[in-house]
Motif scaffolding. Structure first.
Motif, short mmCIF file in Angstrom:
data_model
loop_
_atom_site.label_atom_id
_atom_site.label_comp_id
_atom_site.label_asym_id
_atom_site.label_seq_id
_atom_site.Cartn_x
_atom_site.Cartn_y
_atom_site.Cartn_z
N GLU A 123 0.81 -1.21 0.00
CA GLU A 123 0.00 0.00 0.00
C GLU A 123 0.85 1.27 0.00
O GLU A 123 0.67 2.14 -0.84
CB GLU A 123 -0.94 0.00 1.21
CG GLU A 123 -2.07 -1.02 1.10
CD GLU A 123 -2.95 -1.04 2.33
OE1 GLU A 123 -2.65 -0.28 3.28
OE2 GLU A 123 -3.93 -1.79 2.34
N PHE A 124 1.78 1.39 0.97
CA PHE A 124 2.48 2.68 1.05
C PHE A 124 3.59 2.82 0.02
O PHE A 124 4.08 3.92 -0.23
CB PHE A 124 2.98 2.97 2.48
CG PHE A 124 4.12 2.12 2.98
CD1 PHE A 124 3.90 1.19 3.98
CD2 PHE A 124 5.41 2.29 2.52
CE1 PHE A 124 4.94 0.43 4.47
CE2 PHE A 124 6.46 1.54 3.01
CZ PHE A 124 6.21 0.60 3.99
N MET A 125 3.98 1.72 -0.63
CA MET A 125 4.91 1.83 -1.75
C MET A 125 4.15 1.96 -3.07
O MET A 125 4.75 2.02 -4.14
CB MET A 125 5.85 0.62 -1.79
CG MET A 125 6.80 0.56 -0.62
SD MET A 125 8.08 -0.70 -0.78
CE MET A 125 9.14 0.05 -2.02
N GLU A 126 2.81 2.00 -2.96
CA GLU A 126 1.94 2.22 -4.12
C GLU A 126 2.18 1.19 -5.22
O GLU A 126 2.28 1.50 -6.40
CB GLU A 126 2.11 3.64 -4.66
CG GLU A 126 1.75 4.70 -3.63
CD GLU A 126 1.96 6.11 -4.15
OE1 GLU A 126 2.54 6.25 -5.24
OE2 GLU A 126 1.54 7.05 -3.48
N VAL A 127 2.28 -0.06 -4.79
CA VAL A 127 2.42 -1.17 -5.72
C VAL A 127 1.08 -1.89 -5.79
O VAL A 127 0.56 -2.35 -4.78
CB VAL A 127 3.52 -2.15 -5.27
CG1 VAL A 127 3.61 -3.32 -6.22
CG2 VAL A 127 4.86 -1.41 -5.19
N SER A 128 0.53 -1.98 -6.97
CA SER A 128 -0.82 -2.52 -7.11
C SER A 128 -0.84 -4.00 -7.47
O SER A 128 -1.87 -4.66 -7.37
CB SER A 128 -1.60 -1.74 -8.18
OG SER A 128 -0.93 -1.80 -9.42
N SER A 129 0.29 -4.54 -7.93
CA SER A 129 0.31 -5.94 -8.38
C SER A 129 0.52 -6.88 -7.23
O SER A 129 1.57 -6.90 -6.61
CB SER A 129 1.42 -6.15 -9.42
OG SER A 129 2.66 -5.78 -8.89
N HIS A 130 -0.49 -7.65 -6.90
CA HIS A 130 -0.42 -8.66 -5.85
C HIS A 130 -0.24 -10.04 -6.47
O HIS A 130 -0.50 -10.23 -7.66
CB HIS A 130 -1.71 -8.64 -5.02
CG HIS A 130 -1.85 -7.41 -4.19
ND1 HIS A 130 -1.20 -7.24 -3.00
CD2 HIS A 130 -2.56 -6.28 -4.40
CE1 HIS A 130 -1.51 -6.06 -2.50
NE2 HIS A 130 -2.32 -5.46 -3.33
N PRO A 131 0.18 -11.01 -5.68
CA PRO A 131 0.32 -12.36 -6.23
C PRO A 131 -1.01 -12.89 -6.74
O PRO A 131 -2.05 -12.60 -6.18
CB PRO A 131 0.80 -13.17 -5.01
CG PRO A 131 1.35 -12.18 -4.05
CD PRO A 131 0.57 -10.93 -4.28
N THR A 132 -0.96 -13.65 -7.82
CA THR A 132 -2.17 -14.27 -8.35
C THR A 132 -1.99 -15.77 -8.32
O THR A 132 -0.88 -16.28 -8.54
CB THR A 132 -2.44 -13.81 -9.79
OG1 THR A 132 -1.29 -14.09 -10.58
CG2 THR A 132 -2.76 -12.33 -9.84
N PRO A 133 -3.03 -16.51 -8.05
CA PRO A 133 -2.89 -17.96 -7.94
C PRO A 133 -2.64 -18.63 -9.27
O PRO A 133 -3.12 -18.18 -10.32
CB PRO A 133 -4.24 -18.39 -7.36
CG PRO A 133 -5.19 -17.33 -7.78
CD PRO A 133 -4.41 -16.06 -7.78
N ASP A 134 -1.88 -19.68 -9.23
CA ASP A 134 -1.71 -20.56 -10.39
C ASP A 134 -2.92 -21.49 -10.41
O ASP A 134 -3.03 -22.39 -9.58
CB ASP A 134 -0.41 -21.35 -10.26
CG ASP A 134 -0.15 -22.23 -11.48
OD1 ASP A 134 -1.09 -22.45 -12.27
OD2 ASP A 134 0.99 -22.71 -11.61
#
Length: 218
Positions: A123-134
């Protein structure tokens, strides 16, 4: 998340290794220090390459607030663009306020699950890409903090509860989805099973997790 460089500064070796292991799984590059003076020298020399500093406030010789104050003085003209997350064992409002005045971006209590720390970092590094499941593998998805765990093993399940082994602790009362072919067949559905985490028991290098089905918690 690959390419983000994190410096961890904490005199507690076990906790430092725990954070490092968790963040490496998320794709961060980690540099860990249990001696604040060595961490200070590294940041002074390599500050432009650092994206985040995770800093313990309660350390001998040079505590976290002193660390931040001295770092700010040394870099007053060429302030790097890294962010700082401070760690503490206690919730001290004056300490929090002082840390933010000295340049901290976030405050994290060590009693909180590490999954929450990772989410705050996103959140505070403003990174929007989270892990996605295989989708070709079985997985657990933590709905509140969008974390994905592929490394788990079902132990037992019945009409009321599910028990499983994982290498990561899950927050108590968190909502999870379990994508397991055995469990879906048992519940006669093609969709992942929604559950609530009731208990986590640490057993050597793995954790025994007990859940109950979400449709039975009302």
């Amino acid at each position: 998340m690959l390419g983000k460089n994190v410096v961890i500064v904490d005199d507690c070796k076990d906790y430092t290794e725990l954070i490092a292991k968790k963040l490496k799984r998320e794709g961060f590059s980690i540099k860990s220090f249990t001696a604040p003076d060595k961490a200070f020298d590294y940041i002074i020399e390599n500050g432009q390459e650092v994206d985040l500093i995770i800093l313990d406030l309660m350390m001998p010789k040079l505590n976290g607030l002193e660390f931040l104050a001295t770092l700010s003085e040394r870099q007053v003209k060429t302030r790097p663009q890294y962010k700082v997350c401070v760690l503490s064992d206690k919730h001290d409002l004056l300490e929090i306020e002082t840390a933010f005045k000295l340049g901290a971006s976030e405050y994290f209590l060590k009693s909180e699950p590490l999954e929450i720390l990772v989410e705050k970092i996103y959140e505070f590094m403003e990174v929007s890409s989270h892990p996605t499941p295989d989708q070709k593998k079985e997985f657990i998805s933590l709905l509140e903090i969008t974390n994905i765990i592929h490394d788990f093993q079902l132990v037992n399940f019945d009409e009321n509860n599910v028990t499983l082994y994982s290498r990561e602790e899950l927050p108590i009362h968190s909502t999870i989805q379990i994508n397991s072919e055995k469990l879906k067949k048992f519940k006669q559905t093609t969709m992942p099973i929604n559950c609530i985490v009731d208990n986590c028991e640490i057993l050597d290098e793995r954790i025994l997790i007990t859940c109950q089905y979400l449709d039975q918690t009302a």
